[in-house]
Write a protein that holds these residues in place. Structure first.
Motif, PDB file in Angstrom:
ATOM      1  N   PHE A 136       0.879  -1.186   0.000  1.00  0.00           N
ATOM      2  CA  PHE A 136       0.000   0.000   0.000  1.00  0.00           C
ATOM      3  C   PHE A 136       0.911   1.229   0.000  1.00  0.00           C
ATOM      4  O   PHE A 136       1.896   1.287   0.742  1.00  0.00           O
ATOM      5  N   THR A 138       2.770   4.669   0.700  1.00  0.00           N
ATOM      6  CA  THR A 138       3.027   5.273   2.010  1.00  0.00           C
ATOM      7  C   THR A 138       3.451   6.721   1.824  1.00  0.00           C
ATOM      8  O   THR A 138       4.334   7.014   1.026  1.00  0.00           O
ATOM      9  N   ASN A 140       4.571   9.628   4.346  1.00  0.00           N
ATOM     10  CA  ASN A 140       4.880  10.131   5.686  1.00  0.00           C
ATOM     11  C   ASN A 140       5.562  11.491   5.580  1.00  0.00           C
ATOM     12  O   ASN A 140       6.377  11.701   4.692  1.00  0.00           O
ATOM     13  N   HIS A 141       5.251  12.389   6.499  1.00  0.00           N
ATOM     14  CA  HIS A 141       5.931  13.684   6.546  1.00  0.00           C
ATOM     15  C   HIS A 141       7.042  13.703   7.578  1.00  0.00           C
ATOM     16  O   HIS A 141       7.857  14.615   7.607  1.00  0.00           O
ATOM     17  N   LEU A 183      -7.659   5.348  -1.117  1.00  0.00           N
ATOM     18  CA  LEU A 183      -6.990   6.534  -0.596  1.00  0.00           C
ATOM     19  C   LEU A 183      -6.029   7.036  -1.677  1.00  0.00           C
ATOM     20  O   LEU A 183      -5.263   6.244  -2.229  1.00  0.00           O
ATOM     21  N   GLY A 241      -1.980  14.161  14.601  1.00  0.00           N
ATOM     22  CA  GLY A 241      -1.220  12.924  14.676  1.00  0.00           C
ATOM     23  C   GLY A 241      -0.260  12.948  15.857  1.00  0.00           C
ATOM     24  O   GLY A 241      -0.039  13.997  16.471  1.00  0.00           O
ATOM     25  N   ASP A 243       2.851  11.996  15.366  1.00  0.00           N
ATOM     26  CA  ASP A 243       4.165  12.233  14.762  1.00  0.00           C
ATOM     27  C   ASP A 243       4.394  13.740  14.827  1.00  0.00           C
ATOM     28  O   ASP A 243       3.491  14.512  14.529  1.00  0.00           O
ATOM     29  N   HIS A 282       0.963   2.890   8.353  1.00  0.00           N
ATOM     30  CA  HIS A 282      -0.366   3.374   7.982  1.00  0.00           C
ATOM     31  C   HIS A 282      -1.165   3.860   9.178  1.00  0.00           C
ATOM     32  O   HIS A 282      -2.382   4.026   9.091  1.00  0.00           O
ATOM     33  N   ARG A 287      -6.142   5.476  12.870  1.00  0.00           N
ATOM     34  CA  ARG A 287      -6.083   6.571  11.913  1.00  0.00           C
ATOM     35  C   ARG A 287      -7.499   6.976  11.510  1.00  0.00           C
ATOM     36  O   ARG A 287      -8.435   6.200  11.687  1.00  0.00           O
ATOM     37  N   ALA A 296      -4.534  13.468   2.498  1.00  0.00           N
ATOM     38  CA  ALA A 296      -3.950  14.315   3.547  1.00  0.00           C
ATOM     39  C   ALA A 296      -4.837  14.465   4.783  1.00  0.00           C
ATOM     40  O   ALA A 296      -4.343  14.774   5.865  1.00  0.00           O
ATOM     41  N   HIS A 298      -6.642  11.990   6.058  1.00  0.00           N
ATOM     42  CA  HIS A 298      -6.756  10.688   6.738  1.00  0.00           C
ATOM     43  C   HIS A 298      -5.630  10.586   7.774  1.00  0.00           C
ATOM     44  O   HIS A 298      -4.676   9.833   7.591  1.00  0.00           O
ATOM     45  N   TRP A 301      -1.756   7.754  13.168  1.00  0.00           N
ATOM     46  CA  TRP A 301      -1.265   7.840  14.555  1.00  0.00           C
ATOM     47  C   TRP A 301      -2.079   8.895  15.313  1.00  0.00           C
ATOM     48  O   TRP A 301      -1.533   9.813  15.940  1.00  0.00           O
TER      49      TRP A 301
HETATM   50  N1  MTE Z   1      -1.037  11.500   9.094  1.00  0.00           N
HETATM   51  C1  MTE Z   1       0.023  11.782   9.852  1.00  0.00           C
HETATM   52  N2  MTE Z   1      -0.100  11.755  11.182  1.00  0.00           N
HETATM   53  N3  MTE Z   1       1.230  12.105   9.291  1.00  0.00           N
HETATM   54  C2  MTE Z   1       1.387  12.154   7.926  1.00  0.00           C
HETATM   55  O1  MTE Z   1       2.504  12.429   7.444  1.00  0.00           O
HETATM   56  N4  MTE Z   1       0.281  11.956   5.710  1.00  0.00           N
HETATM   57  C3  MTE Z   1      -1.012  12.197   5.060  1.00  0.00           C
HETATM   58  C4  MTE Z   1      -2.069  11.239   5.583  1.00  0.00           C
HETATM   59  N5  MTE Z   1      -2.045  11.202   7.028  1.00  0.00           N
HETATM   60  C5  MTE Z   1       0.255  11.884   7.100  1.00  0.00           C
HETATM   61  C6  MTE Z   1      -0.956  11.520   7.744  1.00  0.00           C
HETATM   62  C7  MTE Z   1      -1.002  12.100   3.600  1.00  0.00           C
HETATM   63  S1  MTE Z   1      -0.505  13.482   2.728  1.00  0.00           S
HETATM   64  C8  MTE Z   1      -1.511  11.010   2.943  1.00  0.00           C
HETATM   65  S2  MTE Z   1      -1.622  10.980   1.251  1.00  0.00           S
HETATM   66  C9  MTE Z   1      -1.969   9.813   3.684  1.00  0.00           C
HETATM   67  O2  MTE Z   1      -1.800   9.953   5.082  1.00  0.00           O
HETATM   68  C10 MTE Z   1      -1.191   8.586   3.224  1.00  0.00           C
HETATM   69  O3  MTE Z   1      -1.623   7.452   3.920  1.00  0.00           O
HETATM   70  P1  MTE Z   1      -0.806   6.090   3.777  1.00  0.00           P
HETATM   71  O4  MTE Z   1       0.640   6.379   4.099  1.00  0.00           O
HETATM   72  O5  MTE Z   1      -1.445   5.134   4.707  1.00  0.00           O
HETATM   73  O6  MTE Z   1      -0.964   5.673   2.337  1.00  0.00           O
END
Ligand code: MTE
Ligand code: HEM
Ligand code: MO
Length: 466
Positions: A136, A138, A140-141, A183, A241, A243, A282, A287, A296, A298, A301
Motif C-alpha cells: 500500500f 506510504t 509520511n511527513h 486513498l 497525529g 508524529d 499506515h 487513523r 492528507a 486521513h 497515529w
Molecule cells: N497522518 C500523519 N499523522 N502524518 C502524515 O505524514 N500523511 C497524510 C495522511 N495522514 C500523514 C498523515 C497524507 S498526505 C496522505 S496521502 C496519507 O496519510 C497517506 O496514507 P498512507 O501512508 O497510509 O498511504
C-alpha cells in the motif's frame, strides 16, 4: 587566500534574529543566512528553528537537503569556521530520527527515504482489487512514531471544551464498521506536471493511490458519545497525529463537521486494515479514514480529535494541499485565497502495458484503475490506441458501487486488436464519473506550483513487436 574567520559555538548562538543576523552551522562551517530566510522553500519559520545552531538535527529530519543544489545555496552564505573544540557533538551527527522506522517491502518504489514515501510499481498496483498492506502506498511527513497499544489514548474534545480519553478497548466498544475505501494522495501523478514545468514536491508516478478494507468506529458515534449532537454548518473537526517535528508540532488536518457527523459519509476512526491491526506505516494503532476525500485528511497515529470553529491551523491544512491557477508562482501565491482540497476530481491511469514497453502484434491488453472523489461512481472508462483520435470502451470490474457512496476505485481492462502495420501505439485512458465529470486532456491547463490534482488523460507509449 585569506584564512577563514573562526567563531565559537557561543558566538554563533548569539546570532539568531534579524537584528543580530541569522547564523547556522553545518559540520565545522559557519553561515550567515539572513538574506535567505525569506527565500527558504520550506518557509522562514522552519529555517528559524535552526537559527544560532547546527543544521544537522533538522536536516536529518528533512533529508530533502542532502542534495548538491541545496549545499550550493548554503555555500554562498559561508562566513567562516567553528573553532575546532566547538564542532558539532558527534551524537548530533549520528543520531537518526528515522532509525526506528519499520522495515518496508522491497517492491515499493521509494520516492524519499526520510521521511518515507513510496508507491507500488504499476505492475502490482492493479493485480488485486484490494491492495495488500505491505505494498500500500506510504506518504509520511515525519518519522513513524512507535506507539504502545496498551497505554495509547485518543483525546476527543467537544465544542464546549468537554473532553473524553479513549483507550483502544474503549474504541472497540463502539459498533464496528467496515468499508472498502480508496486513498489517494493529492500529489499522485505529480511527475507528469513536473515534466511540463518544475513543481515543488515529491515525484509521484501513478501509484500514490491504493485500496483497503478499513474497520473501526464511526467518527459520528464517537463524537455523539463525547456529547456532540448538533451540526453547526460552519464548524470543523480537527485531527492531530502523534508524529511531530523538532518543535513538537504534530501533523494535522481537518474536515467540515457536517461530513464528520453524517452517518452516510462513513468517516472512520480505523484500527484495522484488510483484517489486520493497522501497520505502523499506515497509522498504528488508529487513523482517520475519510471516504472520498484527499489522503492528507486521513490523519495517521491519531492523538486528538476536536470540534473547532475554524479549520485546522496545521501547515498541511492552510499552507499546502490547495489548488491554484497555472499563472500563480511562489512569489504571488496567496494560500488563504484557495479552499483546502477535500473531495478529489475524477482520476484514471494505465498500469499495463508500461511506458516504453514492447507489446506483441495481434492483440493488446490494457489495464488500469479509475476513481472519483466524494463517493461519485466511475461509470465509464474510454481507451484510445491512437493518441485520442478513436476510442473504445473498457470493461469495468464488477465490484459493488453504492450510489453516492462509491468510495473505492474500479479496475478496468480492454483487449483490442493491434491495428495491422502499426509500429507503435499511443495508448490513452480517461474516466467519466456519475456526475459526468471528465478528465482534462492535457496537463498544461491544470499545472499548479505544488503539483497537486494531476488528473489529465493518462498516456502510455509502446512499440509493437515486428
Ligand atoms: N497522518 C500523519 N499523522 N502524518 C502524515 O505524514 N500523511 C497524510 C495522511 N495522514 C500523514 C498523515 C497524507 S498526505 C496522505 S496521502 C496519507 O496519510 C497517506 O496514507 P498512507 O501512508 O497510509 O498511504
Ligand atoms: C526545502 C534550503 C534549513 C525544512 C528546502 C529547499 C531548499 C532548502 C533549497 C528546497 C529543496 C527542493 O525542493 O529540492 C535550506 C537551507 C537551510 C534550510 C539553505 C539553512 C540555511 C531548514 C530547516 C528546516 C527546513 C532548519 C526544518 C526545521 C525544510 C522543509 C522543506 C525544505 C520542510 C520542504 C518544503 C517542501 O517542499 O514542502 N530547504 N533549508 N529547512 N526545507 Fe530547508
Ligand atoms: Mo498526501
Amino acid at each position: 587566500q585569506e584564512s577563514p574567520r573562526i567563531y565559537t559555538r557561543e558566538e554563533v548562538k548569539s546570532h539568531r534574529s534579524p537584528e543580530t543576523r541569522i547564523w547556522v552551522t553545518l559540520g565545522s562551517e559557519v553561515f550567515d543566512v539572513t538574506e535567505f530566510v525569506d527565500l527558504h522553500p520550506g518557509g522562514s519559520s522552519k529555517l528559524m528553528l535552526a537559527a544560532g545552531g547546527p543544521l544537522e538535527p533538522f536536516w536529518a529530519l528533512y533529508a530533502i537537503h542532502n542534495q548538491s543544489h541545496v549545499r550550493e545555496i548554503l555555500a554562498q552564505y559561508k562566513i567562516g569556521e567553528l573553532s575546532p573544540e566547538d564542532k558539532v557533538p558527534s551524537t548530533l551527527e549520528t543520531s537518526d530520527p528515522y532509525a526506528d522506522d519499520p522495515v518496508r517491502h522491497p517492491a515499493l518504489k521509494v520516492n524519499s527515504q526520510r521521511p518515507f514515501n513510496a508507491e507500488p510499481p504499476p505492475e502490482l498496483l492493479t493485480e488485486n482489487y484490494i491492495t495488500p498492506n505491505p505494498i500500500f502506498f506510504t506518504r509520511n511527513h515525519l518519522p513513524v512514531p512507535n506507539l504502545d497499544p496498551v497505554t495509547y489514548r485518543l483525546r476527543i474534545v467537544g465544542p464546549r471544551g468537554q473532553s473524553l480519553s479513549l483507550s483502544l478497548d474503549d474504541l472497540y466498544q463502539f459498533p464496528k464498521h467496515e468499508i472498502t475505501v480508496t486513498l489517494q494522495c493529492a500529489g499522485n501523478r505529480r511527475s507528469e506536471m513536473s515534466q511540463l514545468k518544475e513543481v515543488r514536491g515529491l515525484e509521484w508516478s501513478i501509484g500514490a493511490i491504493s485500496t483497503a478494507r478499513w474497520a473501526g468506529a464511526r467518527l459520528c458515534d464517537v463524537l455523539a458519545k463525547a456529547g456532540h449532537q448538533f451540526c453547526e454548518t460552519e464548524a470543523h473537526v480537527c485531527f492531530e497525529g502523534l508524529d511531530s517535528d523538532p518543535t513538537g508540532t504534530a501533523y494535522g488536518a481537518s474536515i467540515p463537521l457536517s461530513r464528520a457527523m453524517d452517518p452516510e459519509a462513513e468517516v472512520l476512526l480505523a484500527y484495522e486494515m484488510n483484517g489486520q491491526p493497522l501497520p505502523r506505516d499506515h497509522g498504528f494503532p488508529v487513523r482517520v479514514v475519510v471516504p472520498g476525500v484527499v489522503g492528507a485528511r486521513h490523519v495517521k497515529w491519531l492523538g486528538k480529535v476536536s470540534v473547532e470553529p475554524e479549520e485546522s491551523y496545521s501547515h498541511w491544512q492552510r499552507r499546502d494541499y490547495k489548488g491554484f491557477s497555472p499563472s500563480v508562482d511562489w512569489d504571488t501565491v496567496d494560500f488563504d485565497s484557495a479552499p483546502s482540497i477535500q473531495e478529489l476530481p475524477v482520476q484514471s491511469a494505465i498500469t499495463e502495458p508500461k511506458d516504453g514497453e514492447m507489446v506483441e502484434s495481434g492483440e493488446v491488453t490494457v489495464k488500469g484503475y479509475a476513481w472519483s472523489g466524494g463517493g461519485r461512481a466511475v461509470i465509464r472508462v474510454d481507451v484510445s490506441l491512437d493518441g485520442g483520435l478513436t476510442w473504445q470502451v473498457a470493461e469495468l470490474d464488477r465490484e459493488e458501487q453504492r450510489p453516492r457512496k462509491a468510495w473505492a476505485w474500479r479496475l478496468w481492462q480492454l483487449q483490442a486488436p493491434v491495428p495491422a502495420g502499426k509500429k507503435e501505439l499511443n495508448i490513452v485512458c480517461k474516466a467519466v464519473d456519475d456526475s459526468y465529470n471528465v478528465q482534462p486532456d492535457t496537463v498544461a491547463p491544470i499545472w499548479n506550483l505544488r503539483g497537486v490534482l494531476s488528473n489529465a488523460w493518462h498516456r502510455v507509449h509502446v512499440r509493437v513487436a515486428p
